[in-house]
Design a protein around this motif. Structure first.
Motif, PDB file in Angstrom:
ATOM      1  N   UNK A 304       0.157  14.380  47.982  1.00 55.90           N
ATOM      2  CA  UNK A 304       1.185  14.777  47.018  1.00 55.90           C
ATOM      3  C   UNK A 304       2.444  13.920  47.055  1.00 55.90           C
ATOM      4  N   UNK A 305       2.824  13.421  48.227  1.00 57.02           N
ATOM      5  CA  UNK A 305       4.143  12.802  48.368  1.00 57.02           C
ATOM      6  C   UNK A 305       4.045  11.277  48.303  1.00 57.02           C
ATOM      7  N   UNK A 306       4.730  10.643  47.340  1.00 55.86           N
ATOM      8  CA  UNK A 306       4.821   9.177  47.308  1.00 55.86           C
ATOM      9  C   UNK A 306       5.906   8.716  48.285  1.00 55.86           C
ATOM     10  N   UNK A 307       5.500   8.452  49.522  1.00 59.58           N
ATOM     11  CA  UNK A 307       6.475   8.170  50.566  1.00 59.58           C
ATOM     12  C   UNK A 307       6.734   6.672  50.706  1.00 59.58           C
ATOM     13  N   UNK A 308       7.898   6.360  51.253  1.00 59.59           N
ATOM     14  CA  UNK A 308       8.284   4.980  51.559  1.00 59.59           C
ATOM     15  C   UNK A 308       9.047   5.009  52.881  1.00 59.59           C
ATOM     16  N   UNK A 309       9.070   3.870  53.575  1.00 61.12           N
ATOM     17  CA  UNK A 309       9.713   3.808  54.891  1.00 61.12           C
ATOM     18  C   UNK A 309      10.660   2.620  54.964  1.00 61.12           C
ATOM     19  N   UNK A 310      11.828   2.854  55.536  1.00 56.23           N
ATOM     20  CA  UNK A 310      12.762   1.775  55.857  1.00 56.23           C
ATOM     21  C   UNK A 310      13.190   1.932  57.310  1.00 56.23           C
ATOM     22  N   UNK A 311      13.586   0.852  57.940  1.00 56.23           N
ATOM     23  CA  UNK A 311      13.938   0.942  59.351  1.00 56.23           C
ATOM     24  C   UNK A 311      15.037  -0.072  59.681  1.00 56.23           C
ATOM     25  N   UNK A 312      15.658   0.160  60.840  1.00 59.59           N
ATOM     26  CA  UNK A 312      16.753  -0.694  61.287  1.00 59.59           C
ATOM     27  C   UNK A 312      16.836  -0.608  62.816  1.00 59.59           C
ATOM     28  N   UNK A 313      17.224  -1.715  63.451  1.00 60.26           N
ATOM     29  CA  UNK A 313      17.502  -1.714  64.890  1.00 60.26           C
ATOM     30  C   UNK A 313      18.972  -1.378  65.109  1.00 60.26           C
ATOM     31  N   UNK A 314      19.248  -0.616  66.155  1.00 57.80           N
ATOM     32  CA  UNK A 314      20.623  -0.208  66.442  1.00 57.80           C
ATOM     33  C   UNK A 314      20.916  -0.372  67.923  1.00 57.80           C
ATOM     34  N   UNK A 315      22.145  -0.708  68.225  1.00 56.15           N
ATOM     35  CA  UNK A 315      22.612  -0.850  69.611  1.00 56.15           C
ATOM     36  C   UNK A 315      23.069   0.521  70.102  1.00 56.15           C
ATOM     37  N   UNK A 316      22.274   1.140  70.970  1.00 52.70           N
ATOM     38  CA  UNK A 316      22.566   2.495  71.446  1.00 52.70           C
ATOM     39  C   UNK A 316      23.337   2.521  72.758  1.00 52.70           C
ATOM     40  N   UNK A 317      23.895   1.381  73.157  1.00 51.25           N
ATOM     41  CA  UNK A 317      24.601   1.312  74.441  1.00 51.25           C
ATOM     42  C   UNK A 317      25.767   2.295  74.496  1.00 51.25           C
ATOM     43  N   UNK A 318      26.572   2.327  73.425  1.00 48.10           N
ATOM     44  CA  UNK A 318      27.737   3.213  73.420  1.00 48.10           C
ATOM     45  C   UNK A 318      27.322   4.684  73.364  1.00 48.10           C
ATOM     46  N   UNK A 319      26.234   4.978  72.671  1.00 48.82           N
ATOM     47  CA  UNK A 319      25.756   6.364  72.623  1.00 48.82           C
ATOM     48  C   UNK A 319      25.314   6.833  74.004  1.00 48.82           C
ATOM     49  N   UNK A 320      24.602   5.977  74.741  1.00 51.02           N
ATOM     50  CA  UNK A 320      24.159   6.347  76.085  1.00 51.02           C
ATOM     51  C   UNK A 320      25.347   6.491  77.031  1.00 51.02           C
ATOM     52  N   UNK A 321      26.368   5.658  76.830  1.00 51.76           N
ATOM     53  CA  UNK A 321      27.569   5.771  77.661  1.00 51.76           C
ATOM     54  C   UNK A 321      28.309   7.071  77.350  1.00 51.76           C
ATOM     55  N   UNK A 322      28.375   7.449  76.054  1.00 48.10           N
ATOM     56  CA  UNK A 322      29.034   8.696  75.684  1.00 48.10           C
ATOM     57  C   UNK A 322      28.295   9.893  76.275  1.00 48.10           C
ATOM     58  N   UNK A 323      26.980   9.850  76.260  1.00 46.89           N
ATOM     59  CA  UNK A 323      26.195  10.950  76.848  1.00 46.89           C
ATOM     60  C   UNK A 323      26.441  11.050  78.348  1.00 46.89           C
TER      61      UNK A 323
END
Length: 509
Positions: A304-323
């Motif tokens: 039923x669903x006409x799906x599409x995908x997009x993606x991106x790389x991200x630098x998660x260093x600051x997120x891990x430091x915040x956690x």
């Protein structure tokens, strides 16, 4: 003489029409209280314990462990208190009593047992205290024609109709007696020991029971490697390999009996639990329960669903430091998945098109005001998607606690149907499997799913210089009917910005 009440499989949730018996919690002759769980069943959505609304002595059980029953089929019969002026044959169901009227106290237990003894002496007793014990004697020989039912002598089960004279449609299974009679001589001892084994075998998965049953393996002789001695699939496979590295085929079934196709003689068990093909044969595994429901939903999504995908790389260093800083401050620990969920809800507030569903009948897109966030969880019973209710109103700490609770319930097979339905957006953390990217199938009828890969050190240009940073790949699969690439790209870019600079998230709090 005690009245005998019949308890039927109740409606267990929206859209559920059948359930498979996983484990009986009571035996014939046991005294049960009102609302005491008597059987554990697996539906297409969860494993649940079913309480009995009557209190008394169990006189019969219908269905062996592994049997699939439709909603409304008989589960067991209970003798409740001495019934004065009771009419009808012993063993017939009495439906005009409420659960409160059917209850018995501790002082009535002896009287109830005496009434059951009188009933059994009258010729309508029960045969067999093991799994799948059925009604025998006068009540069974008459086929319970008063209720419009028929007797299935091959399995020891009684099929009871709904008052229209038509029996309840139900899968038939090979009875233990038929299995012992048709099993090879070398395996009869194991079958006999299994029949005499007392107490429940600590196995939670019906697939494990089925694998052992197909190969004549007595689960009562195995020591489980799981929690509290739980017998896992790996334990059965190891025992089969130790017994000779081959899988014995099942004997030919009786006419009308359904079972998975047995592997060819000499087929060995592979590491994954499925027999390695030898020639053109193979073992057939029914798509039912949680796996069957998920297969149907994924197939519908692809159709039923006409799906599409997009993606991106991200630098998660600051997120891990915040956690790390959050957890160092004390209090409950914050998980990475909870932070990503909080970022998701903030992004959905900016792009509400992705928190929607399509009403194909009306030809309309329905934007949903609440965010009920599903997350993919892999269990021994297959892939399930628990749902965190009102995720947009929760803090990171609240999200962490709810993710932990639902994950543990999923591992134990204790999720309720309500905890597995009603999601509006799904977060798929496939990074736990050690992979970077994926193009997941949307969880129908939702409109999008965010995928998160593993967070690993990679070379990254940071502030104009090459450095080693914690990098994650994010992917968004979306329903192209609800939005275009610009909306989907804007959503994914905002998620990536919040991952790279968690301070961006403060603007929306």
């Amino acid at each position: 003489m005690a009245q005998v009440l019949e308890f039927r499989l109740p409606d267990l949730g929206e859209g559920l029409t059948e359930a498979e018996i996983v484990r009986w919690l009571v035996a014939v002759g046991d005294v049960v209280a009102i609302d005491q769980p008597v059987v554990e069943v697996e539906t297409a959505k969860a494993m649940v314990e079913v309480p009995c609304p009557y209190g008394g002595v169990v006189t019969a059980r219908f269905g062996e462990e592994g049997t699939e029953l439709p909603v409304g089929a008989p589960l067991l019969t209970v003798a409740v208190g001495p019934a004065e002026g009771s009419s009808g044959p012993a063993g017939s169901s009495t439906r005009d009593l409420s659960p409160e009227d059917a209850g018995t106290s501790g002082a009535d237990t002896a009287a109830v047992r005496a009434g059951v003894s009188d009933t059994m002496a009258a010729g309508a007793g029960v045969s067999g205290a093991g799994a799948g014990a059925g009604v025998s004697g006068a009540g069974a020989s008459q086929g319970r024609t008063g209720d419009g039912g028929t007797s299935d002598e091959s399995s020891g089960n009684v099929l009871v109709g709904y008052g229209t004279g038509a029996p309840v449609a139900r899968r038939r299974r090979i009875s233990p007696a038929a299995q012992r009679a048709s099993a090879p001589a070398a395996g009869r001892a194991a079958h006999e020991e299994s029949a005499e084994h007392s107490g429940p075998v600590p196995v939670i998965s019906p697939l494990v029971r089925r694998l052992a049953r197909q190969n004549g393996l007595d689960l009562g002789q195995l020591a489980g490697s799981g929690p509290d001695g739980l017998i896992l699939r790996a334990d059965v496979e190891y025992a089969l390999r130790a017994a000779g590295s081959t899988v014995r085929p099942l004997p030919a079934p009786a006419p009308g009996v359904e079972r998975p196709a047995a592997p060819l003689s000499g087929t060995s068990v592979s590491a994954g639990g499925s027999p390695a093909p030898s020639g053109t044969g193979g073992r057939r595994i029914p798509l039912r329960g949680v796996r069957g429901a998920m297969a149907a939903k994924l197939s519908r999504s692809r159709t039923e669903i006409p799906d599409a995908t997009c993606w991106v790389d991200a630098d998660a260093t600051e997120l891990m430091a915040a956690r790390a800083a959050m957890n160092a401050a004390g209090g409950p620990k914050i998980s990475v998945i909870a932070l990503l969920a909080r970022i998701c809800t903030a992004a959905l507030a900016r792009r509400p098109e992705l928190n929607s569903t399509v009403d194909t009948a009306a030809g309309e897109i329905v934007r949903l005001p609440e965010v009920h966030l599903g997350f993919a969880a892999q269990t021994e019973r297959g892939l399930v998607v628990p749902v965190v209710r009102d995720a947009h109103r929760r803090s990171a700490e609240s999200l962490s606690a709810e993710f932990a609770r639902l994950t543990e319930a999923a591992r134990q097979g204790r999720l309720t149907p309500g905890e597995l339905t009603g999601g509006t957006f799904t977060l798929n953390n496939y990074g736990v499997f050690g992979v970077d990217g994926s193009t997941p199938i949307i969880n129908h009828p939702e409109a999008a799913m965010l995928g998160v890969g593993r967070i690993v050190p990679k070379p990254w240009v940071h502030q104009g210089e090459l450095a080693i940073r914690q990098v994650v790949q994010l992917s968004l699969t979306f329903d192209h009917r609800v939005c275009d690439g610009g909306t989907a790209g804007g959503f994914l870019r905002h998620v990536a910005d919040c991952v790279e600079q968690p301070a961006v998230l403060l603007r929306t709090l």
